[in-house]
Scaffold this motif. Structure first.
Motif, PDB file in Angstrom:
ATOM      1  N   ARG A   1      42.960  65.450  74.742  1.00  0.00           N
ATOM      2  CA  ARG A   1      42.277  64.583  75.706  1.00  0.00           C
ATOM      3  C   ARG A   1      42.909  64.751  77.074  1.00  0.00           C
ATOM      4  O   ARG A   1      44.139  64.606  77.212  1.00  0.00           O
ATOM      5  CB  ARG A   1      42.353  63.105  75.275  1.00  0.00           C
TER       6      ARG A   1
ATOM      7  N   ILE B   1      37.702  58.642  72.538  1.00  0.00           N
ATOM      8  CA  ILE B   1      38.938  58.933  71.815  1.00  0.00           C
ATOM      9  C   ILE B   1      39.069  60.397  71.426  1.00  0.00           C
ATOM     10  O   ILE B   1      40.157  60.947  71.429  1.00  0.00           O
ATOM     11  CB  ILE B   1      39.124  57.976  70.612  1.00  0.00           C
ATOM     12  N   ARG B   2      37.933  61.010  71.088  1.00  0.00           N
ATOM     13  CA  ARG B   2      37.954  62.458  70.827  1.00  0.00           C
ATOM     14  C   ARG B   2      36.865  63.114  71.661  1.00  0.00           C
ATOM     15  O   ARG B   2      35.877  62.479  72.014  1.00  0.00           O
ATOM     16  CB  ARG B   2      37.747  62.738  69.333  1.00  0.00           C
TER      17      ARG B   2
ATOM     18  N   PHE C   1      48.944  61.477  72.088  1.00  0.00           N
ATOM     19  CA  PHE C   1      47.612  62.061  71.898  1.00  0.00           C
ATOM     20  C   PHE C   1      46.501  61.151  72.389  1.00  0.00           C
ATOM     21  O   PHE C   1      45.350  61.539  72.443  1.00  0.00           O
ATOM     22  CB  PHE C   1      47.375  62.368  70.397  1.00  0.00           C
TER      23      PHE C   1
ATOM     24  N   PHE D   1      41.401  62.884  61.173  1.00  0.00           N
ATOM     25  CA  PHE D   1      40.790  63.511  62.343  1.00  0.00           C
ATOM     26  C   PHE D   1      41.516  64.801  62.676  1.00  0.00           C
ATOM     27  O   PHE D   1      42.743  64.883  62.539  1.00  0.00           O
ATOM     28  CB  PHE D   1      40.922  62.587  63.566  1.00  0.00           C
ATOM     29  N   LYS D   2      40.742  65.762  63.174  1.00  0.00           N
ATOM     30  CA  LYS D   2      41.380  66.940  63.763  1.00  0.00           C
ATOM     31  C   LYS D   2      41.891  66.514  65.132  1.00  0.00           C
ATOM     32  O   LYS D   2      41.156  65.823  65.865  1.00  0.00           O
ATOM     33  CB  LYS D   2      40.349  68.052  63.948  1.00  0.00           C
TER      34      LYS D   2
ATOM     35  N   ASP E   1      44.967  55.872  59.301  1.00  0.00           N
ATOM     36  CA  ASP E   1      44.414  56.956  60.132  1.00  0.00           C
ATOM     37  C   ASP E   1      45.435  58.094  60.155  1.00  0.00           C
ATOM     38  O   ASP E   1      46.648  57.838  60.248  1.00  0.00           O
ATOM     39  CB  ASP E   1      44.242  56.511  61.590  1.00  0.00           C
TER      40      ASP E   1
ATOM     41  N   SER F   1      42.348  66.250  68.848  1.00  0.00           N
ATOM     42  CA  SER F   1      41.447  66.608  69.944  1.00  0.00           C
ATOM     43  C   SER F   1      42.210  66.385  71.248  1.00  0.00           C
ATOM     44  O   SER F   1      42.673  65.277  71.515  1.00  0.00           O
ATOM     45  CB  SER F   1      40.216  65.699  69.846  1.00  0.00           C
TER      46      SER F   1
ATOM     47  N   GLN G   1      49.410  58.435  61.024  1.00  0.00           N
ATOM     48  CA  GLN G   1      49.128  59.625  61.851  1.00  0.00           C
ATOM     49  C   GLN G   1      49.711  60.932  61.324  1.00  0.00           C
ATOM     50  O   GLN G   1      49.037  61.944  61.320  1.00  0.00           O
ATOM     51  CB  GLN G   1      49.558  59.434  63.329  1.00  0.00           C
TER      52      GLN G   1
HETATM   53  N1  5AD Z   1      42.671  63.349  68.503  1.00  0.00           N
HETATM   54  C1  5AD Z   1      42.375  63.041  67.218  1.00  0.00           C
HETATM   55  N2  5AD Z   1      42.435  61.786  66.731  1.00  0.00           N
HETATM   56  C2  5AD Z   1      42.812  60.814  67.583  1.00  0.00           C
HETATM   57  N3  5AD Z   1      42.967  59.492  67.404  1.00  0.00           N
HETATM   58  C3  5AD Z   1      43.337  58.928  68.575  1.00  0.00           C
HETATM   59  N4  5AD Z   1      43.419  59.875  69.519  1.00  0.00           N
HETATM   60  C4  5AD Z   1      43.104  61.059  68.927  1.00  0.00           C
HETATM   61  C5  5AD Z   1      43.035  62.392  69.382  1.00  0.00           C
HETATM   62  N5  5AD Z   1      43.322  62.714  70.641  1.00  0.00           N
HETATM   63  C6  5AD Z   1      42.788  58.825  66.104  1.00  0.00           C
HETATM   64  C7  5AD Z   1      44.089  58.166  65.634  1.00  0.00           C
HETATM   65  C8  5AD Z   1      43.799  56.709  65.834  1.00  0.00           C
HETATM   66  C9  5AD Z   1      42.297  56.648  65.597  1.00  0.00           C
HETATM   67  C10 5AD Z   1      41.630  55.440  66.114  1.00  0.00           C
HETATM   68  O1  5AD Z   1      41.819  57.797  66.240  1.00  0.00           O
HETATM   69  O2  5AD Z   1      44.268  58.469  64.257  1.00  0.00           O
HETATM   70  O3  5AD Z   1      44.518  55.873  64.937  1.00  0.00           O
END
Ligand code: 5AD
Ligand code: SF4
Length: 502
Positions: free
Chosen positions: A401, A106-107, A223, A396-397, A365, A399, A327
């Motif tokens: 992908r 995911i990141r 994202f 989360f920062k 999140d 990221s 988000q």
């Molecule tokens: N960058 C950062 N956080 C992410 N999430 C999902 N994809 C990304 C990304 N590319 C986070 C979202 C999601 C959680 C499971 O992970 O907040 O709800």
């Protein structure tokens, strides 16, 4: 024979950094890192079978789980499939005949950690080979699905790359490897149902268990890699889930957390052949005798249907806790994320839930530093956090992908700005978390005791709001729901006294 084995294990261990066999936390960015209600404890419960003293000749499997609760569930199912083949789980990678990394994509950070672990596993494999021991190395999970052959190219030590839809075929692939086949990669989405092919559930380690009810996601947030790694939404039929729930309850489980990447999009086939909503599934599961608590995660605001909101009022077994990612608090960013809801939609939804269940604990999140996020956009996120008052949150920062639309958007935000925003947001969230816990002091709550605590005579359980609660008490309370008067609130847990023992 045994001393040689011990010496070898010691040699292997001394050559491997301890970090490799430590369990992987979801991500260090998690705001309430130490308090990961659904993750850290349950991950720590792995391995399930190591309580049983293995026969000396038994094959050992070491499984390291990265990422979300769905991977925790998958690791358990892989372990059960391997148990049929005579494998016993070990927490000691040095003695593993089979090492599985169940990975998260995911990141970037989570994905890259896999390659550093593979470097260490390469050293382990050659050390074991010197004494004639074979070690098969498997990469499973979302990195396996996303990167496939590339993993073997980057890390030729890998014997098997297995996507999440193919775990039931693990024994077959292992026998092919033993037969001499080289590096196998399977990332197809097969027609057969892996859940049907997996063996029955093994005895429960905790009174609380996960149950995957839905997989995949069709939402395509710009994202997110999930729609690419886990595929389109798929829901398991109601009857199969009720059967698995019954089996788990018969093995001592009292609480089920229903899992899905987009769990409230659940639309599994019911007895009448028609699609059933998550609320419908919860009603069916609530009728399972002996099951006392139901939770679900993780949800999308757009799938928060009226019947699911109503279930929070009507279904006693459904716990007053809702994980609902938002988000970003900025409508501009939400549109660029393809979330298809506004900040106001989110607030109104929470009003609806709180109207029927005023005590519900909310968690969420949040992503900071999405491409194009300005200071004003970020401030809107902070404002929304303050308006809602979350019990918990994970931030989360952003990221980037590979392959996701957001990764090629203009306005990528610098690492320094992301870090600074993350810190500011975490301070606000931690404040909310502290207030939420402090408000519990003096209250009496039903606590489900899941296991013994770290210290003798201590028990650990969960409140209805998923708070970790510690008390002094004997093992007879494990698996029971008992009233506890909360006496103190720490940063990550509550402590109290069992009613009747005061
Ligand atoms: N960058 C950062 N956080 C992410 N999430 C999902 N994809 C990304 C990304 N590319 C986070 C979202 C999601 C959680 C499971 O992970 O907040 O709800
Ligand atoms: Fe990813 Fe969740 Fe969006 Fe699906 S709803 S694309 S899993 S963030």
């Amino acid at each position: 024979m045994l001393p040689r084995r011990t010496a070898l294990l010691q040699e292997i261990r001394s050559n491997l950094p301890e970090a490799l066999w430590k369990l992987e936390e979801w991500d260090s960015e998690r705001s309430l890192d130490d308090f990961e209600p659904l993750l850290a404890d349950d991950v720590a419960a792995h391995p399930r079978q190591s309580d049983v003293e293995p026969r000396p000749e038994a094959k050992r499997v070491f499984i390291k789980t990265f990422g979300c609760q769905m991977n925790v569930y998958d690791s358990e199912r892989m372990s059960e499939a391997l148990a049929v083949e005579g494998y016993v789980e070990t927490a000691d990678v040095a003695e593993a005949d089979l090492a599985i990394l169940n990975t998260c994509h995911i990141r970037e950070k989570a994905a890259e950690k896999v390659y550093s672990d593979l470097g260490r596993l390469r050293d382990l494999k050659s050390l074991r080979a010197k004494s004639g021991k074979e070690t098969f190395i498997t990469v499973a999970g979302c990195v396996a699905q996303a990167e496939g052959d590339e993993i073997v190219r980057r890390a030729p030590v890998v014997d098997l790359v297995l996507g999440p839809q193919n775990y039931h075929r693990l024994p077959e692939f292992l026998s092919r490897l033993r037969g001499g086949e080289a590096a196998l990669v399977e990332t197809a989405f097969p027609d057969e149902d892996k859940f049907k092919a997996l063996p029955a559930r093994s005895p429960a380690k905790s009174a609380s268990a996960f149950l995957t009810v839905q997989e995949g996601c069709d939402k395509f947030c710009t994202f997110c890699v999930v729609p690419y790694t886990r595929g389109m939404e798929f829901s398991r039929p109601v009857a199969a889930l009720v059967e698995e729930a019954r089996a788990l309850v018969a093995r001592g489980v009292r609480e089920l957390t229903l899992l899905g990447q987009n769990v409230n999009g659940y639309h599994g086939e019911g007895a009448d052949g028609h699609a059933t909503t998550l609320a419908g599934l919860i009603r069916h599961l609530a009728s399972v005798d002996g099951l006392q608590r139901i939770r679900y995660t993780t949800s999308h605001p757009r799938d928060m249907t009226d019947d699911l909101v109503a279930a929070h009022a009507e279904e006693e077994k459904l716990m007053p806790y809702l994980h609902l990612p938002f988000q970003s608090g900025s409508d501009r960013v939400l549109a660029a994320m393809n979330r298809k809801h506004t900040a106001d939609d989110y607030l109104r939804l929470i009003e609806r839930v709180r109207a029927v269940r005023p005590d519900i604990a909310m968690s969420t999140d949040i992503i900071v530093g999405f491409p194009g996020e300005t200071d004003a956009d970020f401030q809107a996120t902070v404002d929304l956090v303050k308006t809602v008052g979350f019990a918990y949150a994970y931030c989360f920062k952003y990221s980037a992908r590979p392959g996701t639309p957001a990764s090629s958007m203009d306005g990528q935000v610098s690492e320094a700005v992301k870090r600074e925003r993350l810190e500011r947001l975490q301070a606000v969230l931690e404040d909310g978390h502290r207030q939420f816990n402090a408000a519990s002091v003096g209250k009496t709550m039903p606590v489900l005791f899941e296991k013994a605590g770290r210290q003798t005579g201590q028990l650990v359980g969960r409140s209805p709001y998923l708070q970790l609660v510690q008390v002094d008490g004997g093992p007879e309370f494990i698996g029971e729901i008992v009233d506890v008067e909360i006496r103190a609130a720490g940063a990550n847990s509550l402590s109290g006294v069992i009613r009747g023992s005061m």
